[in-house]
Design a protein around this motif. Structure first.
Motif, short mmCIF file in Angstrom:
data_model
loop_
_atom_site.label_atom_id
_atom_site.label_comp_id
_atom_site.label_asym_id
_atom_site.label_seq_id
_atom_site.Cartn_x
_atom_site.Cartn_y
_atom_site.Cartn_z
N SER A 77 -8.84 -0.33 2.16
CA SER A 77 -7.82 -1.33 1.90
C SER A 77 -8.25 -2.69 2.42
CB SER A 77 -6.50 -0.93 2.58
OG SER A 77 -6.58 -1.14 3.97
N ASP A 78 -7.46 -3.71 2.12
CA ASP A 78 -7.72 -5.06 2.63
C ASP A 78 -6.87 -5.38 3.85
OD1 ASP A 78 -9.63 -5.73 0.71
OD2 ASP A 78 -8.10 -6.32 -0.74
N LEU A 89 0.83 -1.20 0.00
CA LEU A 89 0.00 0.00 0.00
C LEU A 89 0.87 1.25 0.00
CD1 LEU A 89 -2.81 1.43 0.44
CD2 LEU A 89 -2.27 1.32 2.88
N VAL A 134 -7.03 6.30 4.39
CA VAL A 134 -7.08 4.87 4.10
C VAL A 134 -7.77 4.18 5.27
CG1 VAL A 134 -5.78 2.76 3.68
CG2 VAL A 134 -4.99 4.92 2.70
N MET A 183 -8.84 0.65 7.17
CA MET A 183 -8.35 -0.71 7.33
C MET A 183 -9.36 -1.51 8.14
SD MET A 183 -4.32 0.09 8.06
CE MET A 183 -3.39 1.15 6.94
N LEU A 237 0.41 3.88 -3.01
CA LEU A 237 -0.62 4.84 -2.61
C LEU A 237 -0.62 6.08 -3.49
CD1 LEU A 237 -2.83 5.23 -0.48
CD2 LEU A 237 -1.12 6.39 0.95
#
Length: 340
Positions: A152-153, A91, A102, A104, A95
């Motif tokens: 994000s993952d 990331l 972001v 999470m 980015l």
């Protein structure tokens, strides 16, 4: 980071992120243990901040010390495992500069959960330090006010070693005493923490505030949250008159799972298993949770199973026994599906 007395978990957190970031800033709000000594192994940027019963003030101070493009804001009881450390590095490398926040995935992996109603939920964790204002729209142009947010993952493991509810409750009550009330967000958070983790003293402290909301608030969702807190308080205190005064009013509209579960608990404590089963069934299948998802799922089903088992231990007709046996099996299957 803002920290206080985190000697048990701080190194675990910093070990998982120290090599991912370009500077580490620790703001200590009054530690009396080895927190600052541990922090000194990772950074020279350690600042003292006099605690003001205000996490936002401490967080703003910590952000003011940052100098890089983005700020990652973990708590000391959070950890990134190796898979998510690598995801963080990817990331960071990819980015786009227009991304301002972001999010999470936040996963509480212990029983010390005060407000989460899901196994995971997105939380903003990475922030662009300086925001650039951008004009948008080809005509009647305006400045974009909403931040650019990327989901994000990355999964953050939240691993607290104890509940922080008592600390939070003291801040809530101080804010109520000082300002006379709470924002809608804080009111909801206060109700959720109380319902999930509050003991009888916590509930008694909060009762006058939520009673005022129930008696004066016009918004249905705020009244429903207050009703759940009041019923839990009155049931535990044995205040039947006040308990049923609120419960009957809630029955005129669609009651929440919390209201039904409290009625189930009341009748269970009173030894009326059939009536308890009726309300646990309503909590599980005929209503929705507003504060604690468990009130309409496993908690309700566990009460339903226990109530059906008590009923089956009584003298019943063959028809009644068949009915309650089938109902018990269905409730057990539903509970097993949730646990899986």
């Amino acid at each position: 980071m803002i920290v206080k007395n985190e000697e048990k978990v701080l190194a675990r957190c910093l070990d998982s992120i120290a090599d991912l970031v370009d500077e580490i800033i620790i703001v200590d709000t009054g530690s009396t243990d080895a927190t600052k000594e541990i922090a000194a192994r990772y950074t020279e940027q350690i600042y003292d901040f006099v605690w003001q019963d205000d996490f936002a003030a401490a967080r703003n101070f910590s952000f003011s010390k940052a100098s890089m493009d983005y700020i990652y804001a973990p708590d000391a009881d959070e950890v990134l495992d190796e898979e998510n450390r690598q995801a963080f590095l990817k990331l960071k490398a990819a980015l786009l500069p227009e991304v301002e926040i972001v999010q999470m995935k936040y996963h509480t992996v212990t029983d010390y959960n005060t407000v989460l109603n899901a196994k995971m939920e997105y939380r903003p964790k990475l922030f662009k330090r300086l925001r650039t204002f951008t004009w948008i729209d080809p005509v009647h142009e305006t400045v974009r006010l909403d931040p650019v947010v990327f989901d994000s993952d990355i999964v953050i493991s939240h691993m607290p070693e104890n509940l922080h509810s008592k600390r939070d409750f003291s801040i809530f009550t101080k804010a109520i005493a000082g300002d006379g009330g709470l924002s809608d967000k804080l009111q909801r958070m206060y109700a959720m923490e109380l319902y999930k983790t509050g003991d009888i003293l916590d509930l008694m402290d909060a009762c006058p505030y939520f009673l005022r909301i129930y008696e004066t608030e016009s918004q249905a969702d705020k009244r429903s949250r207050a009703a759940a807190i009041l019923l839990r308080t009155y049931r535990r205190l044995g205040g039947e008159r006040d308990f049923f005064k609120i419960a009957i009013k809630e029955m005129t509209d669609k009651p929440s799972s919390e209201i039904c579960a409290e009625l189930g608990d009341y009748y269970s404590d009173a030894g009326d298993a059939k009536e308890a089963a009726l309300w646990y069934y309503n909590a599980a299948y005929e209503s929705e949770a507003i504060l604690d998802v468990h009130a309409g799922s496993d908690r309700a089903l566990e009460g339903l199973v226990a109530s059906y088992e008590e009923v089956l231990a009584q003298e019943l007709s063959e028809e009644e026994r068949d009915y309650f046996m089938e109902a018990l099996l269905q409730a057990k299957r539903a509970l097993e599906e949730i646990e899986e």
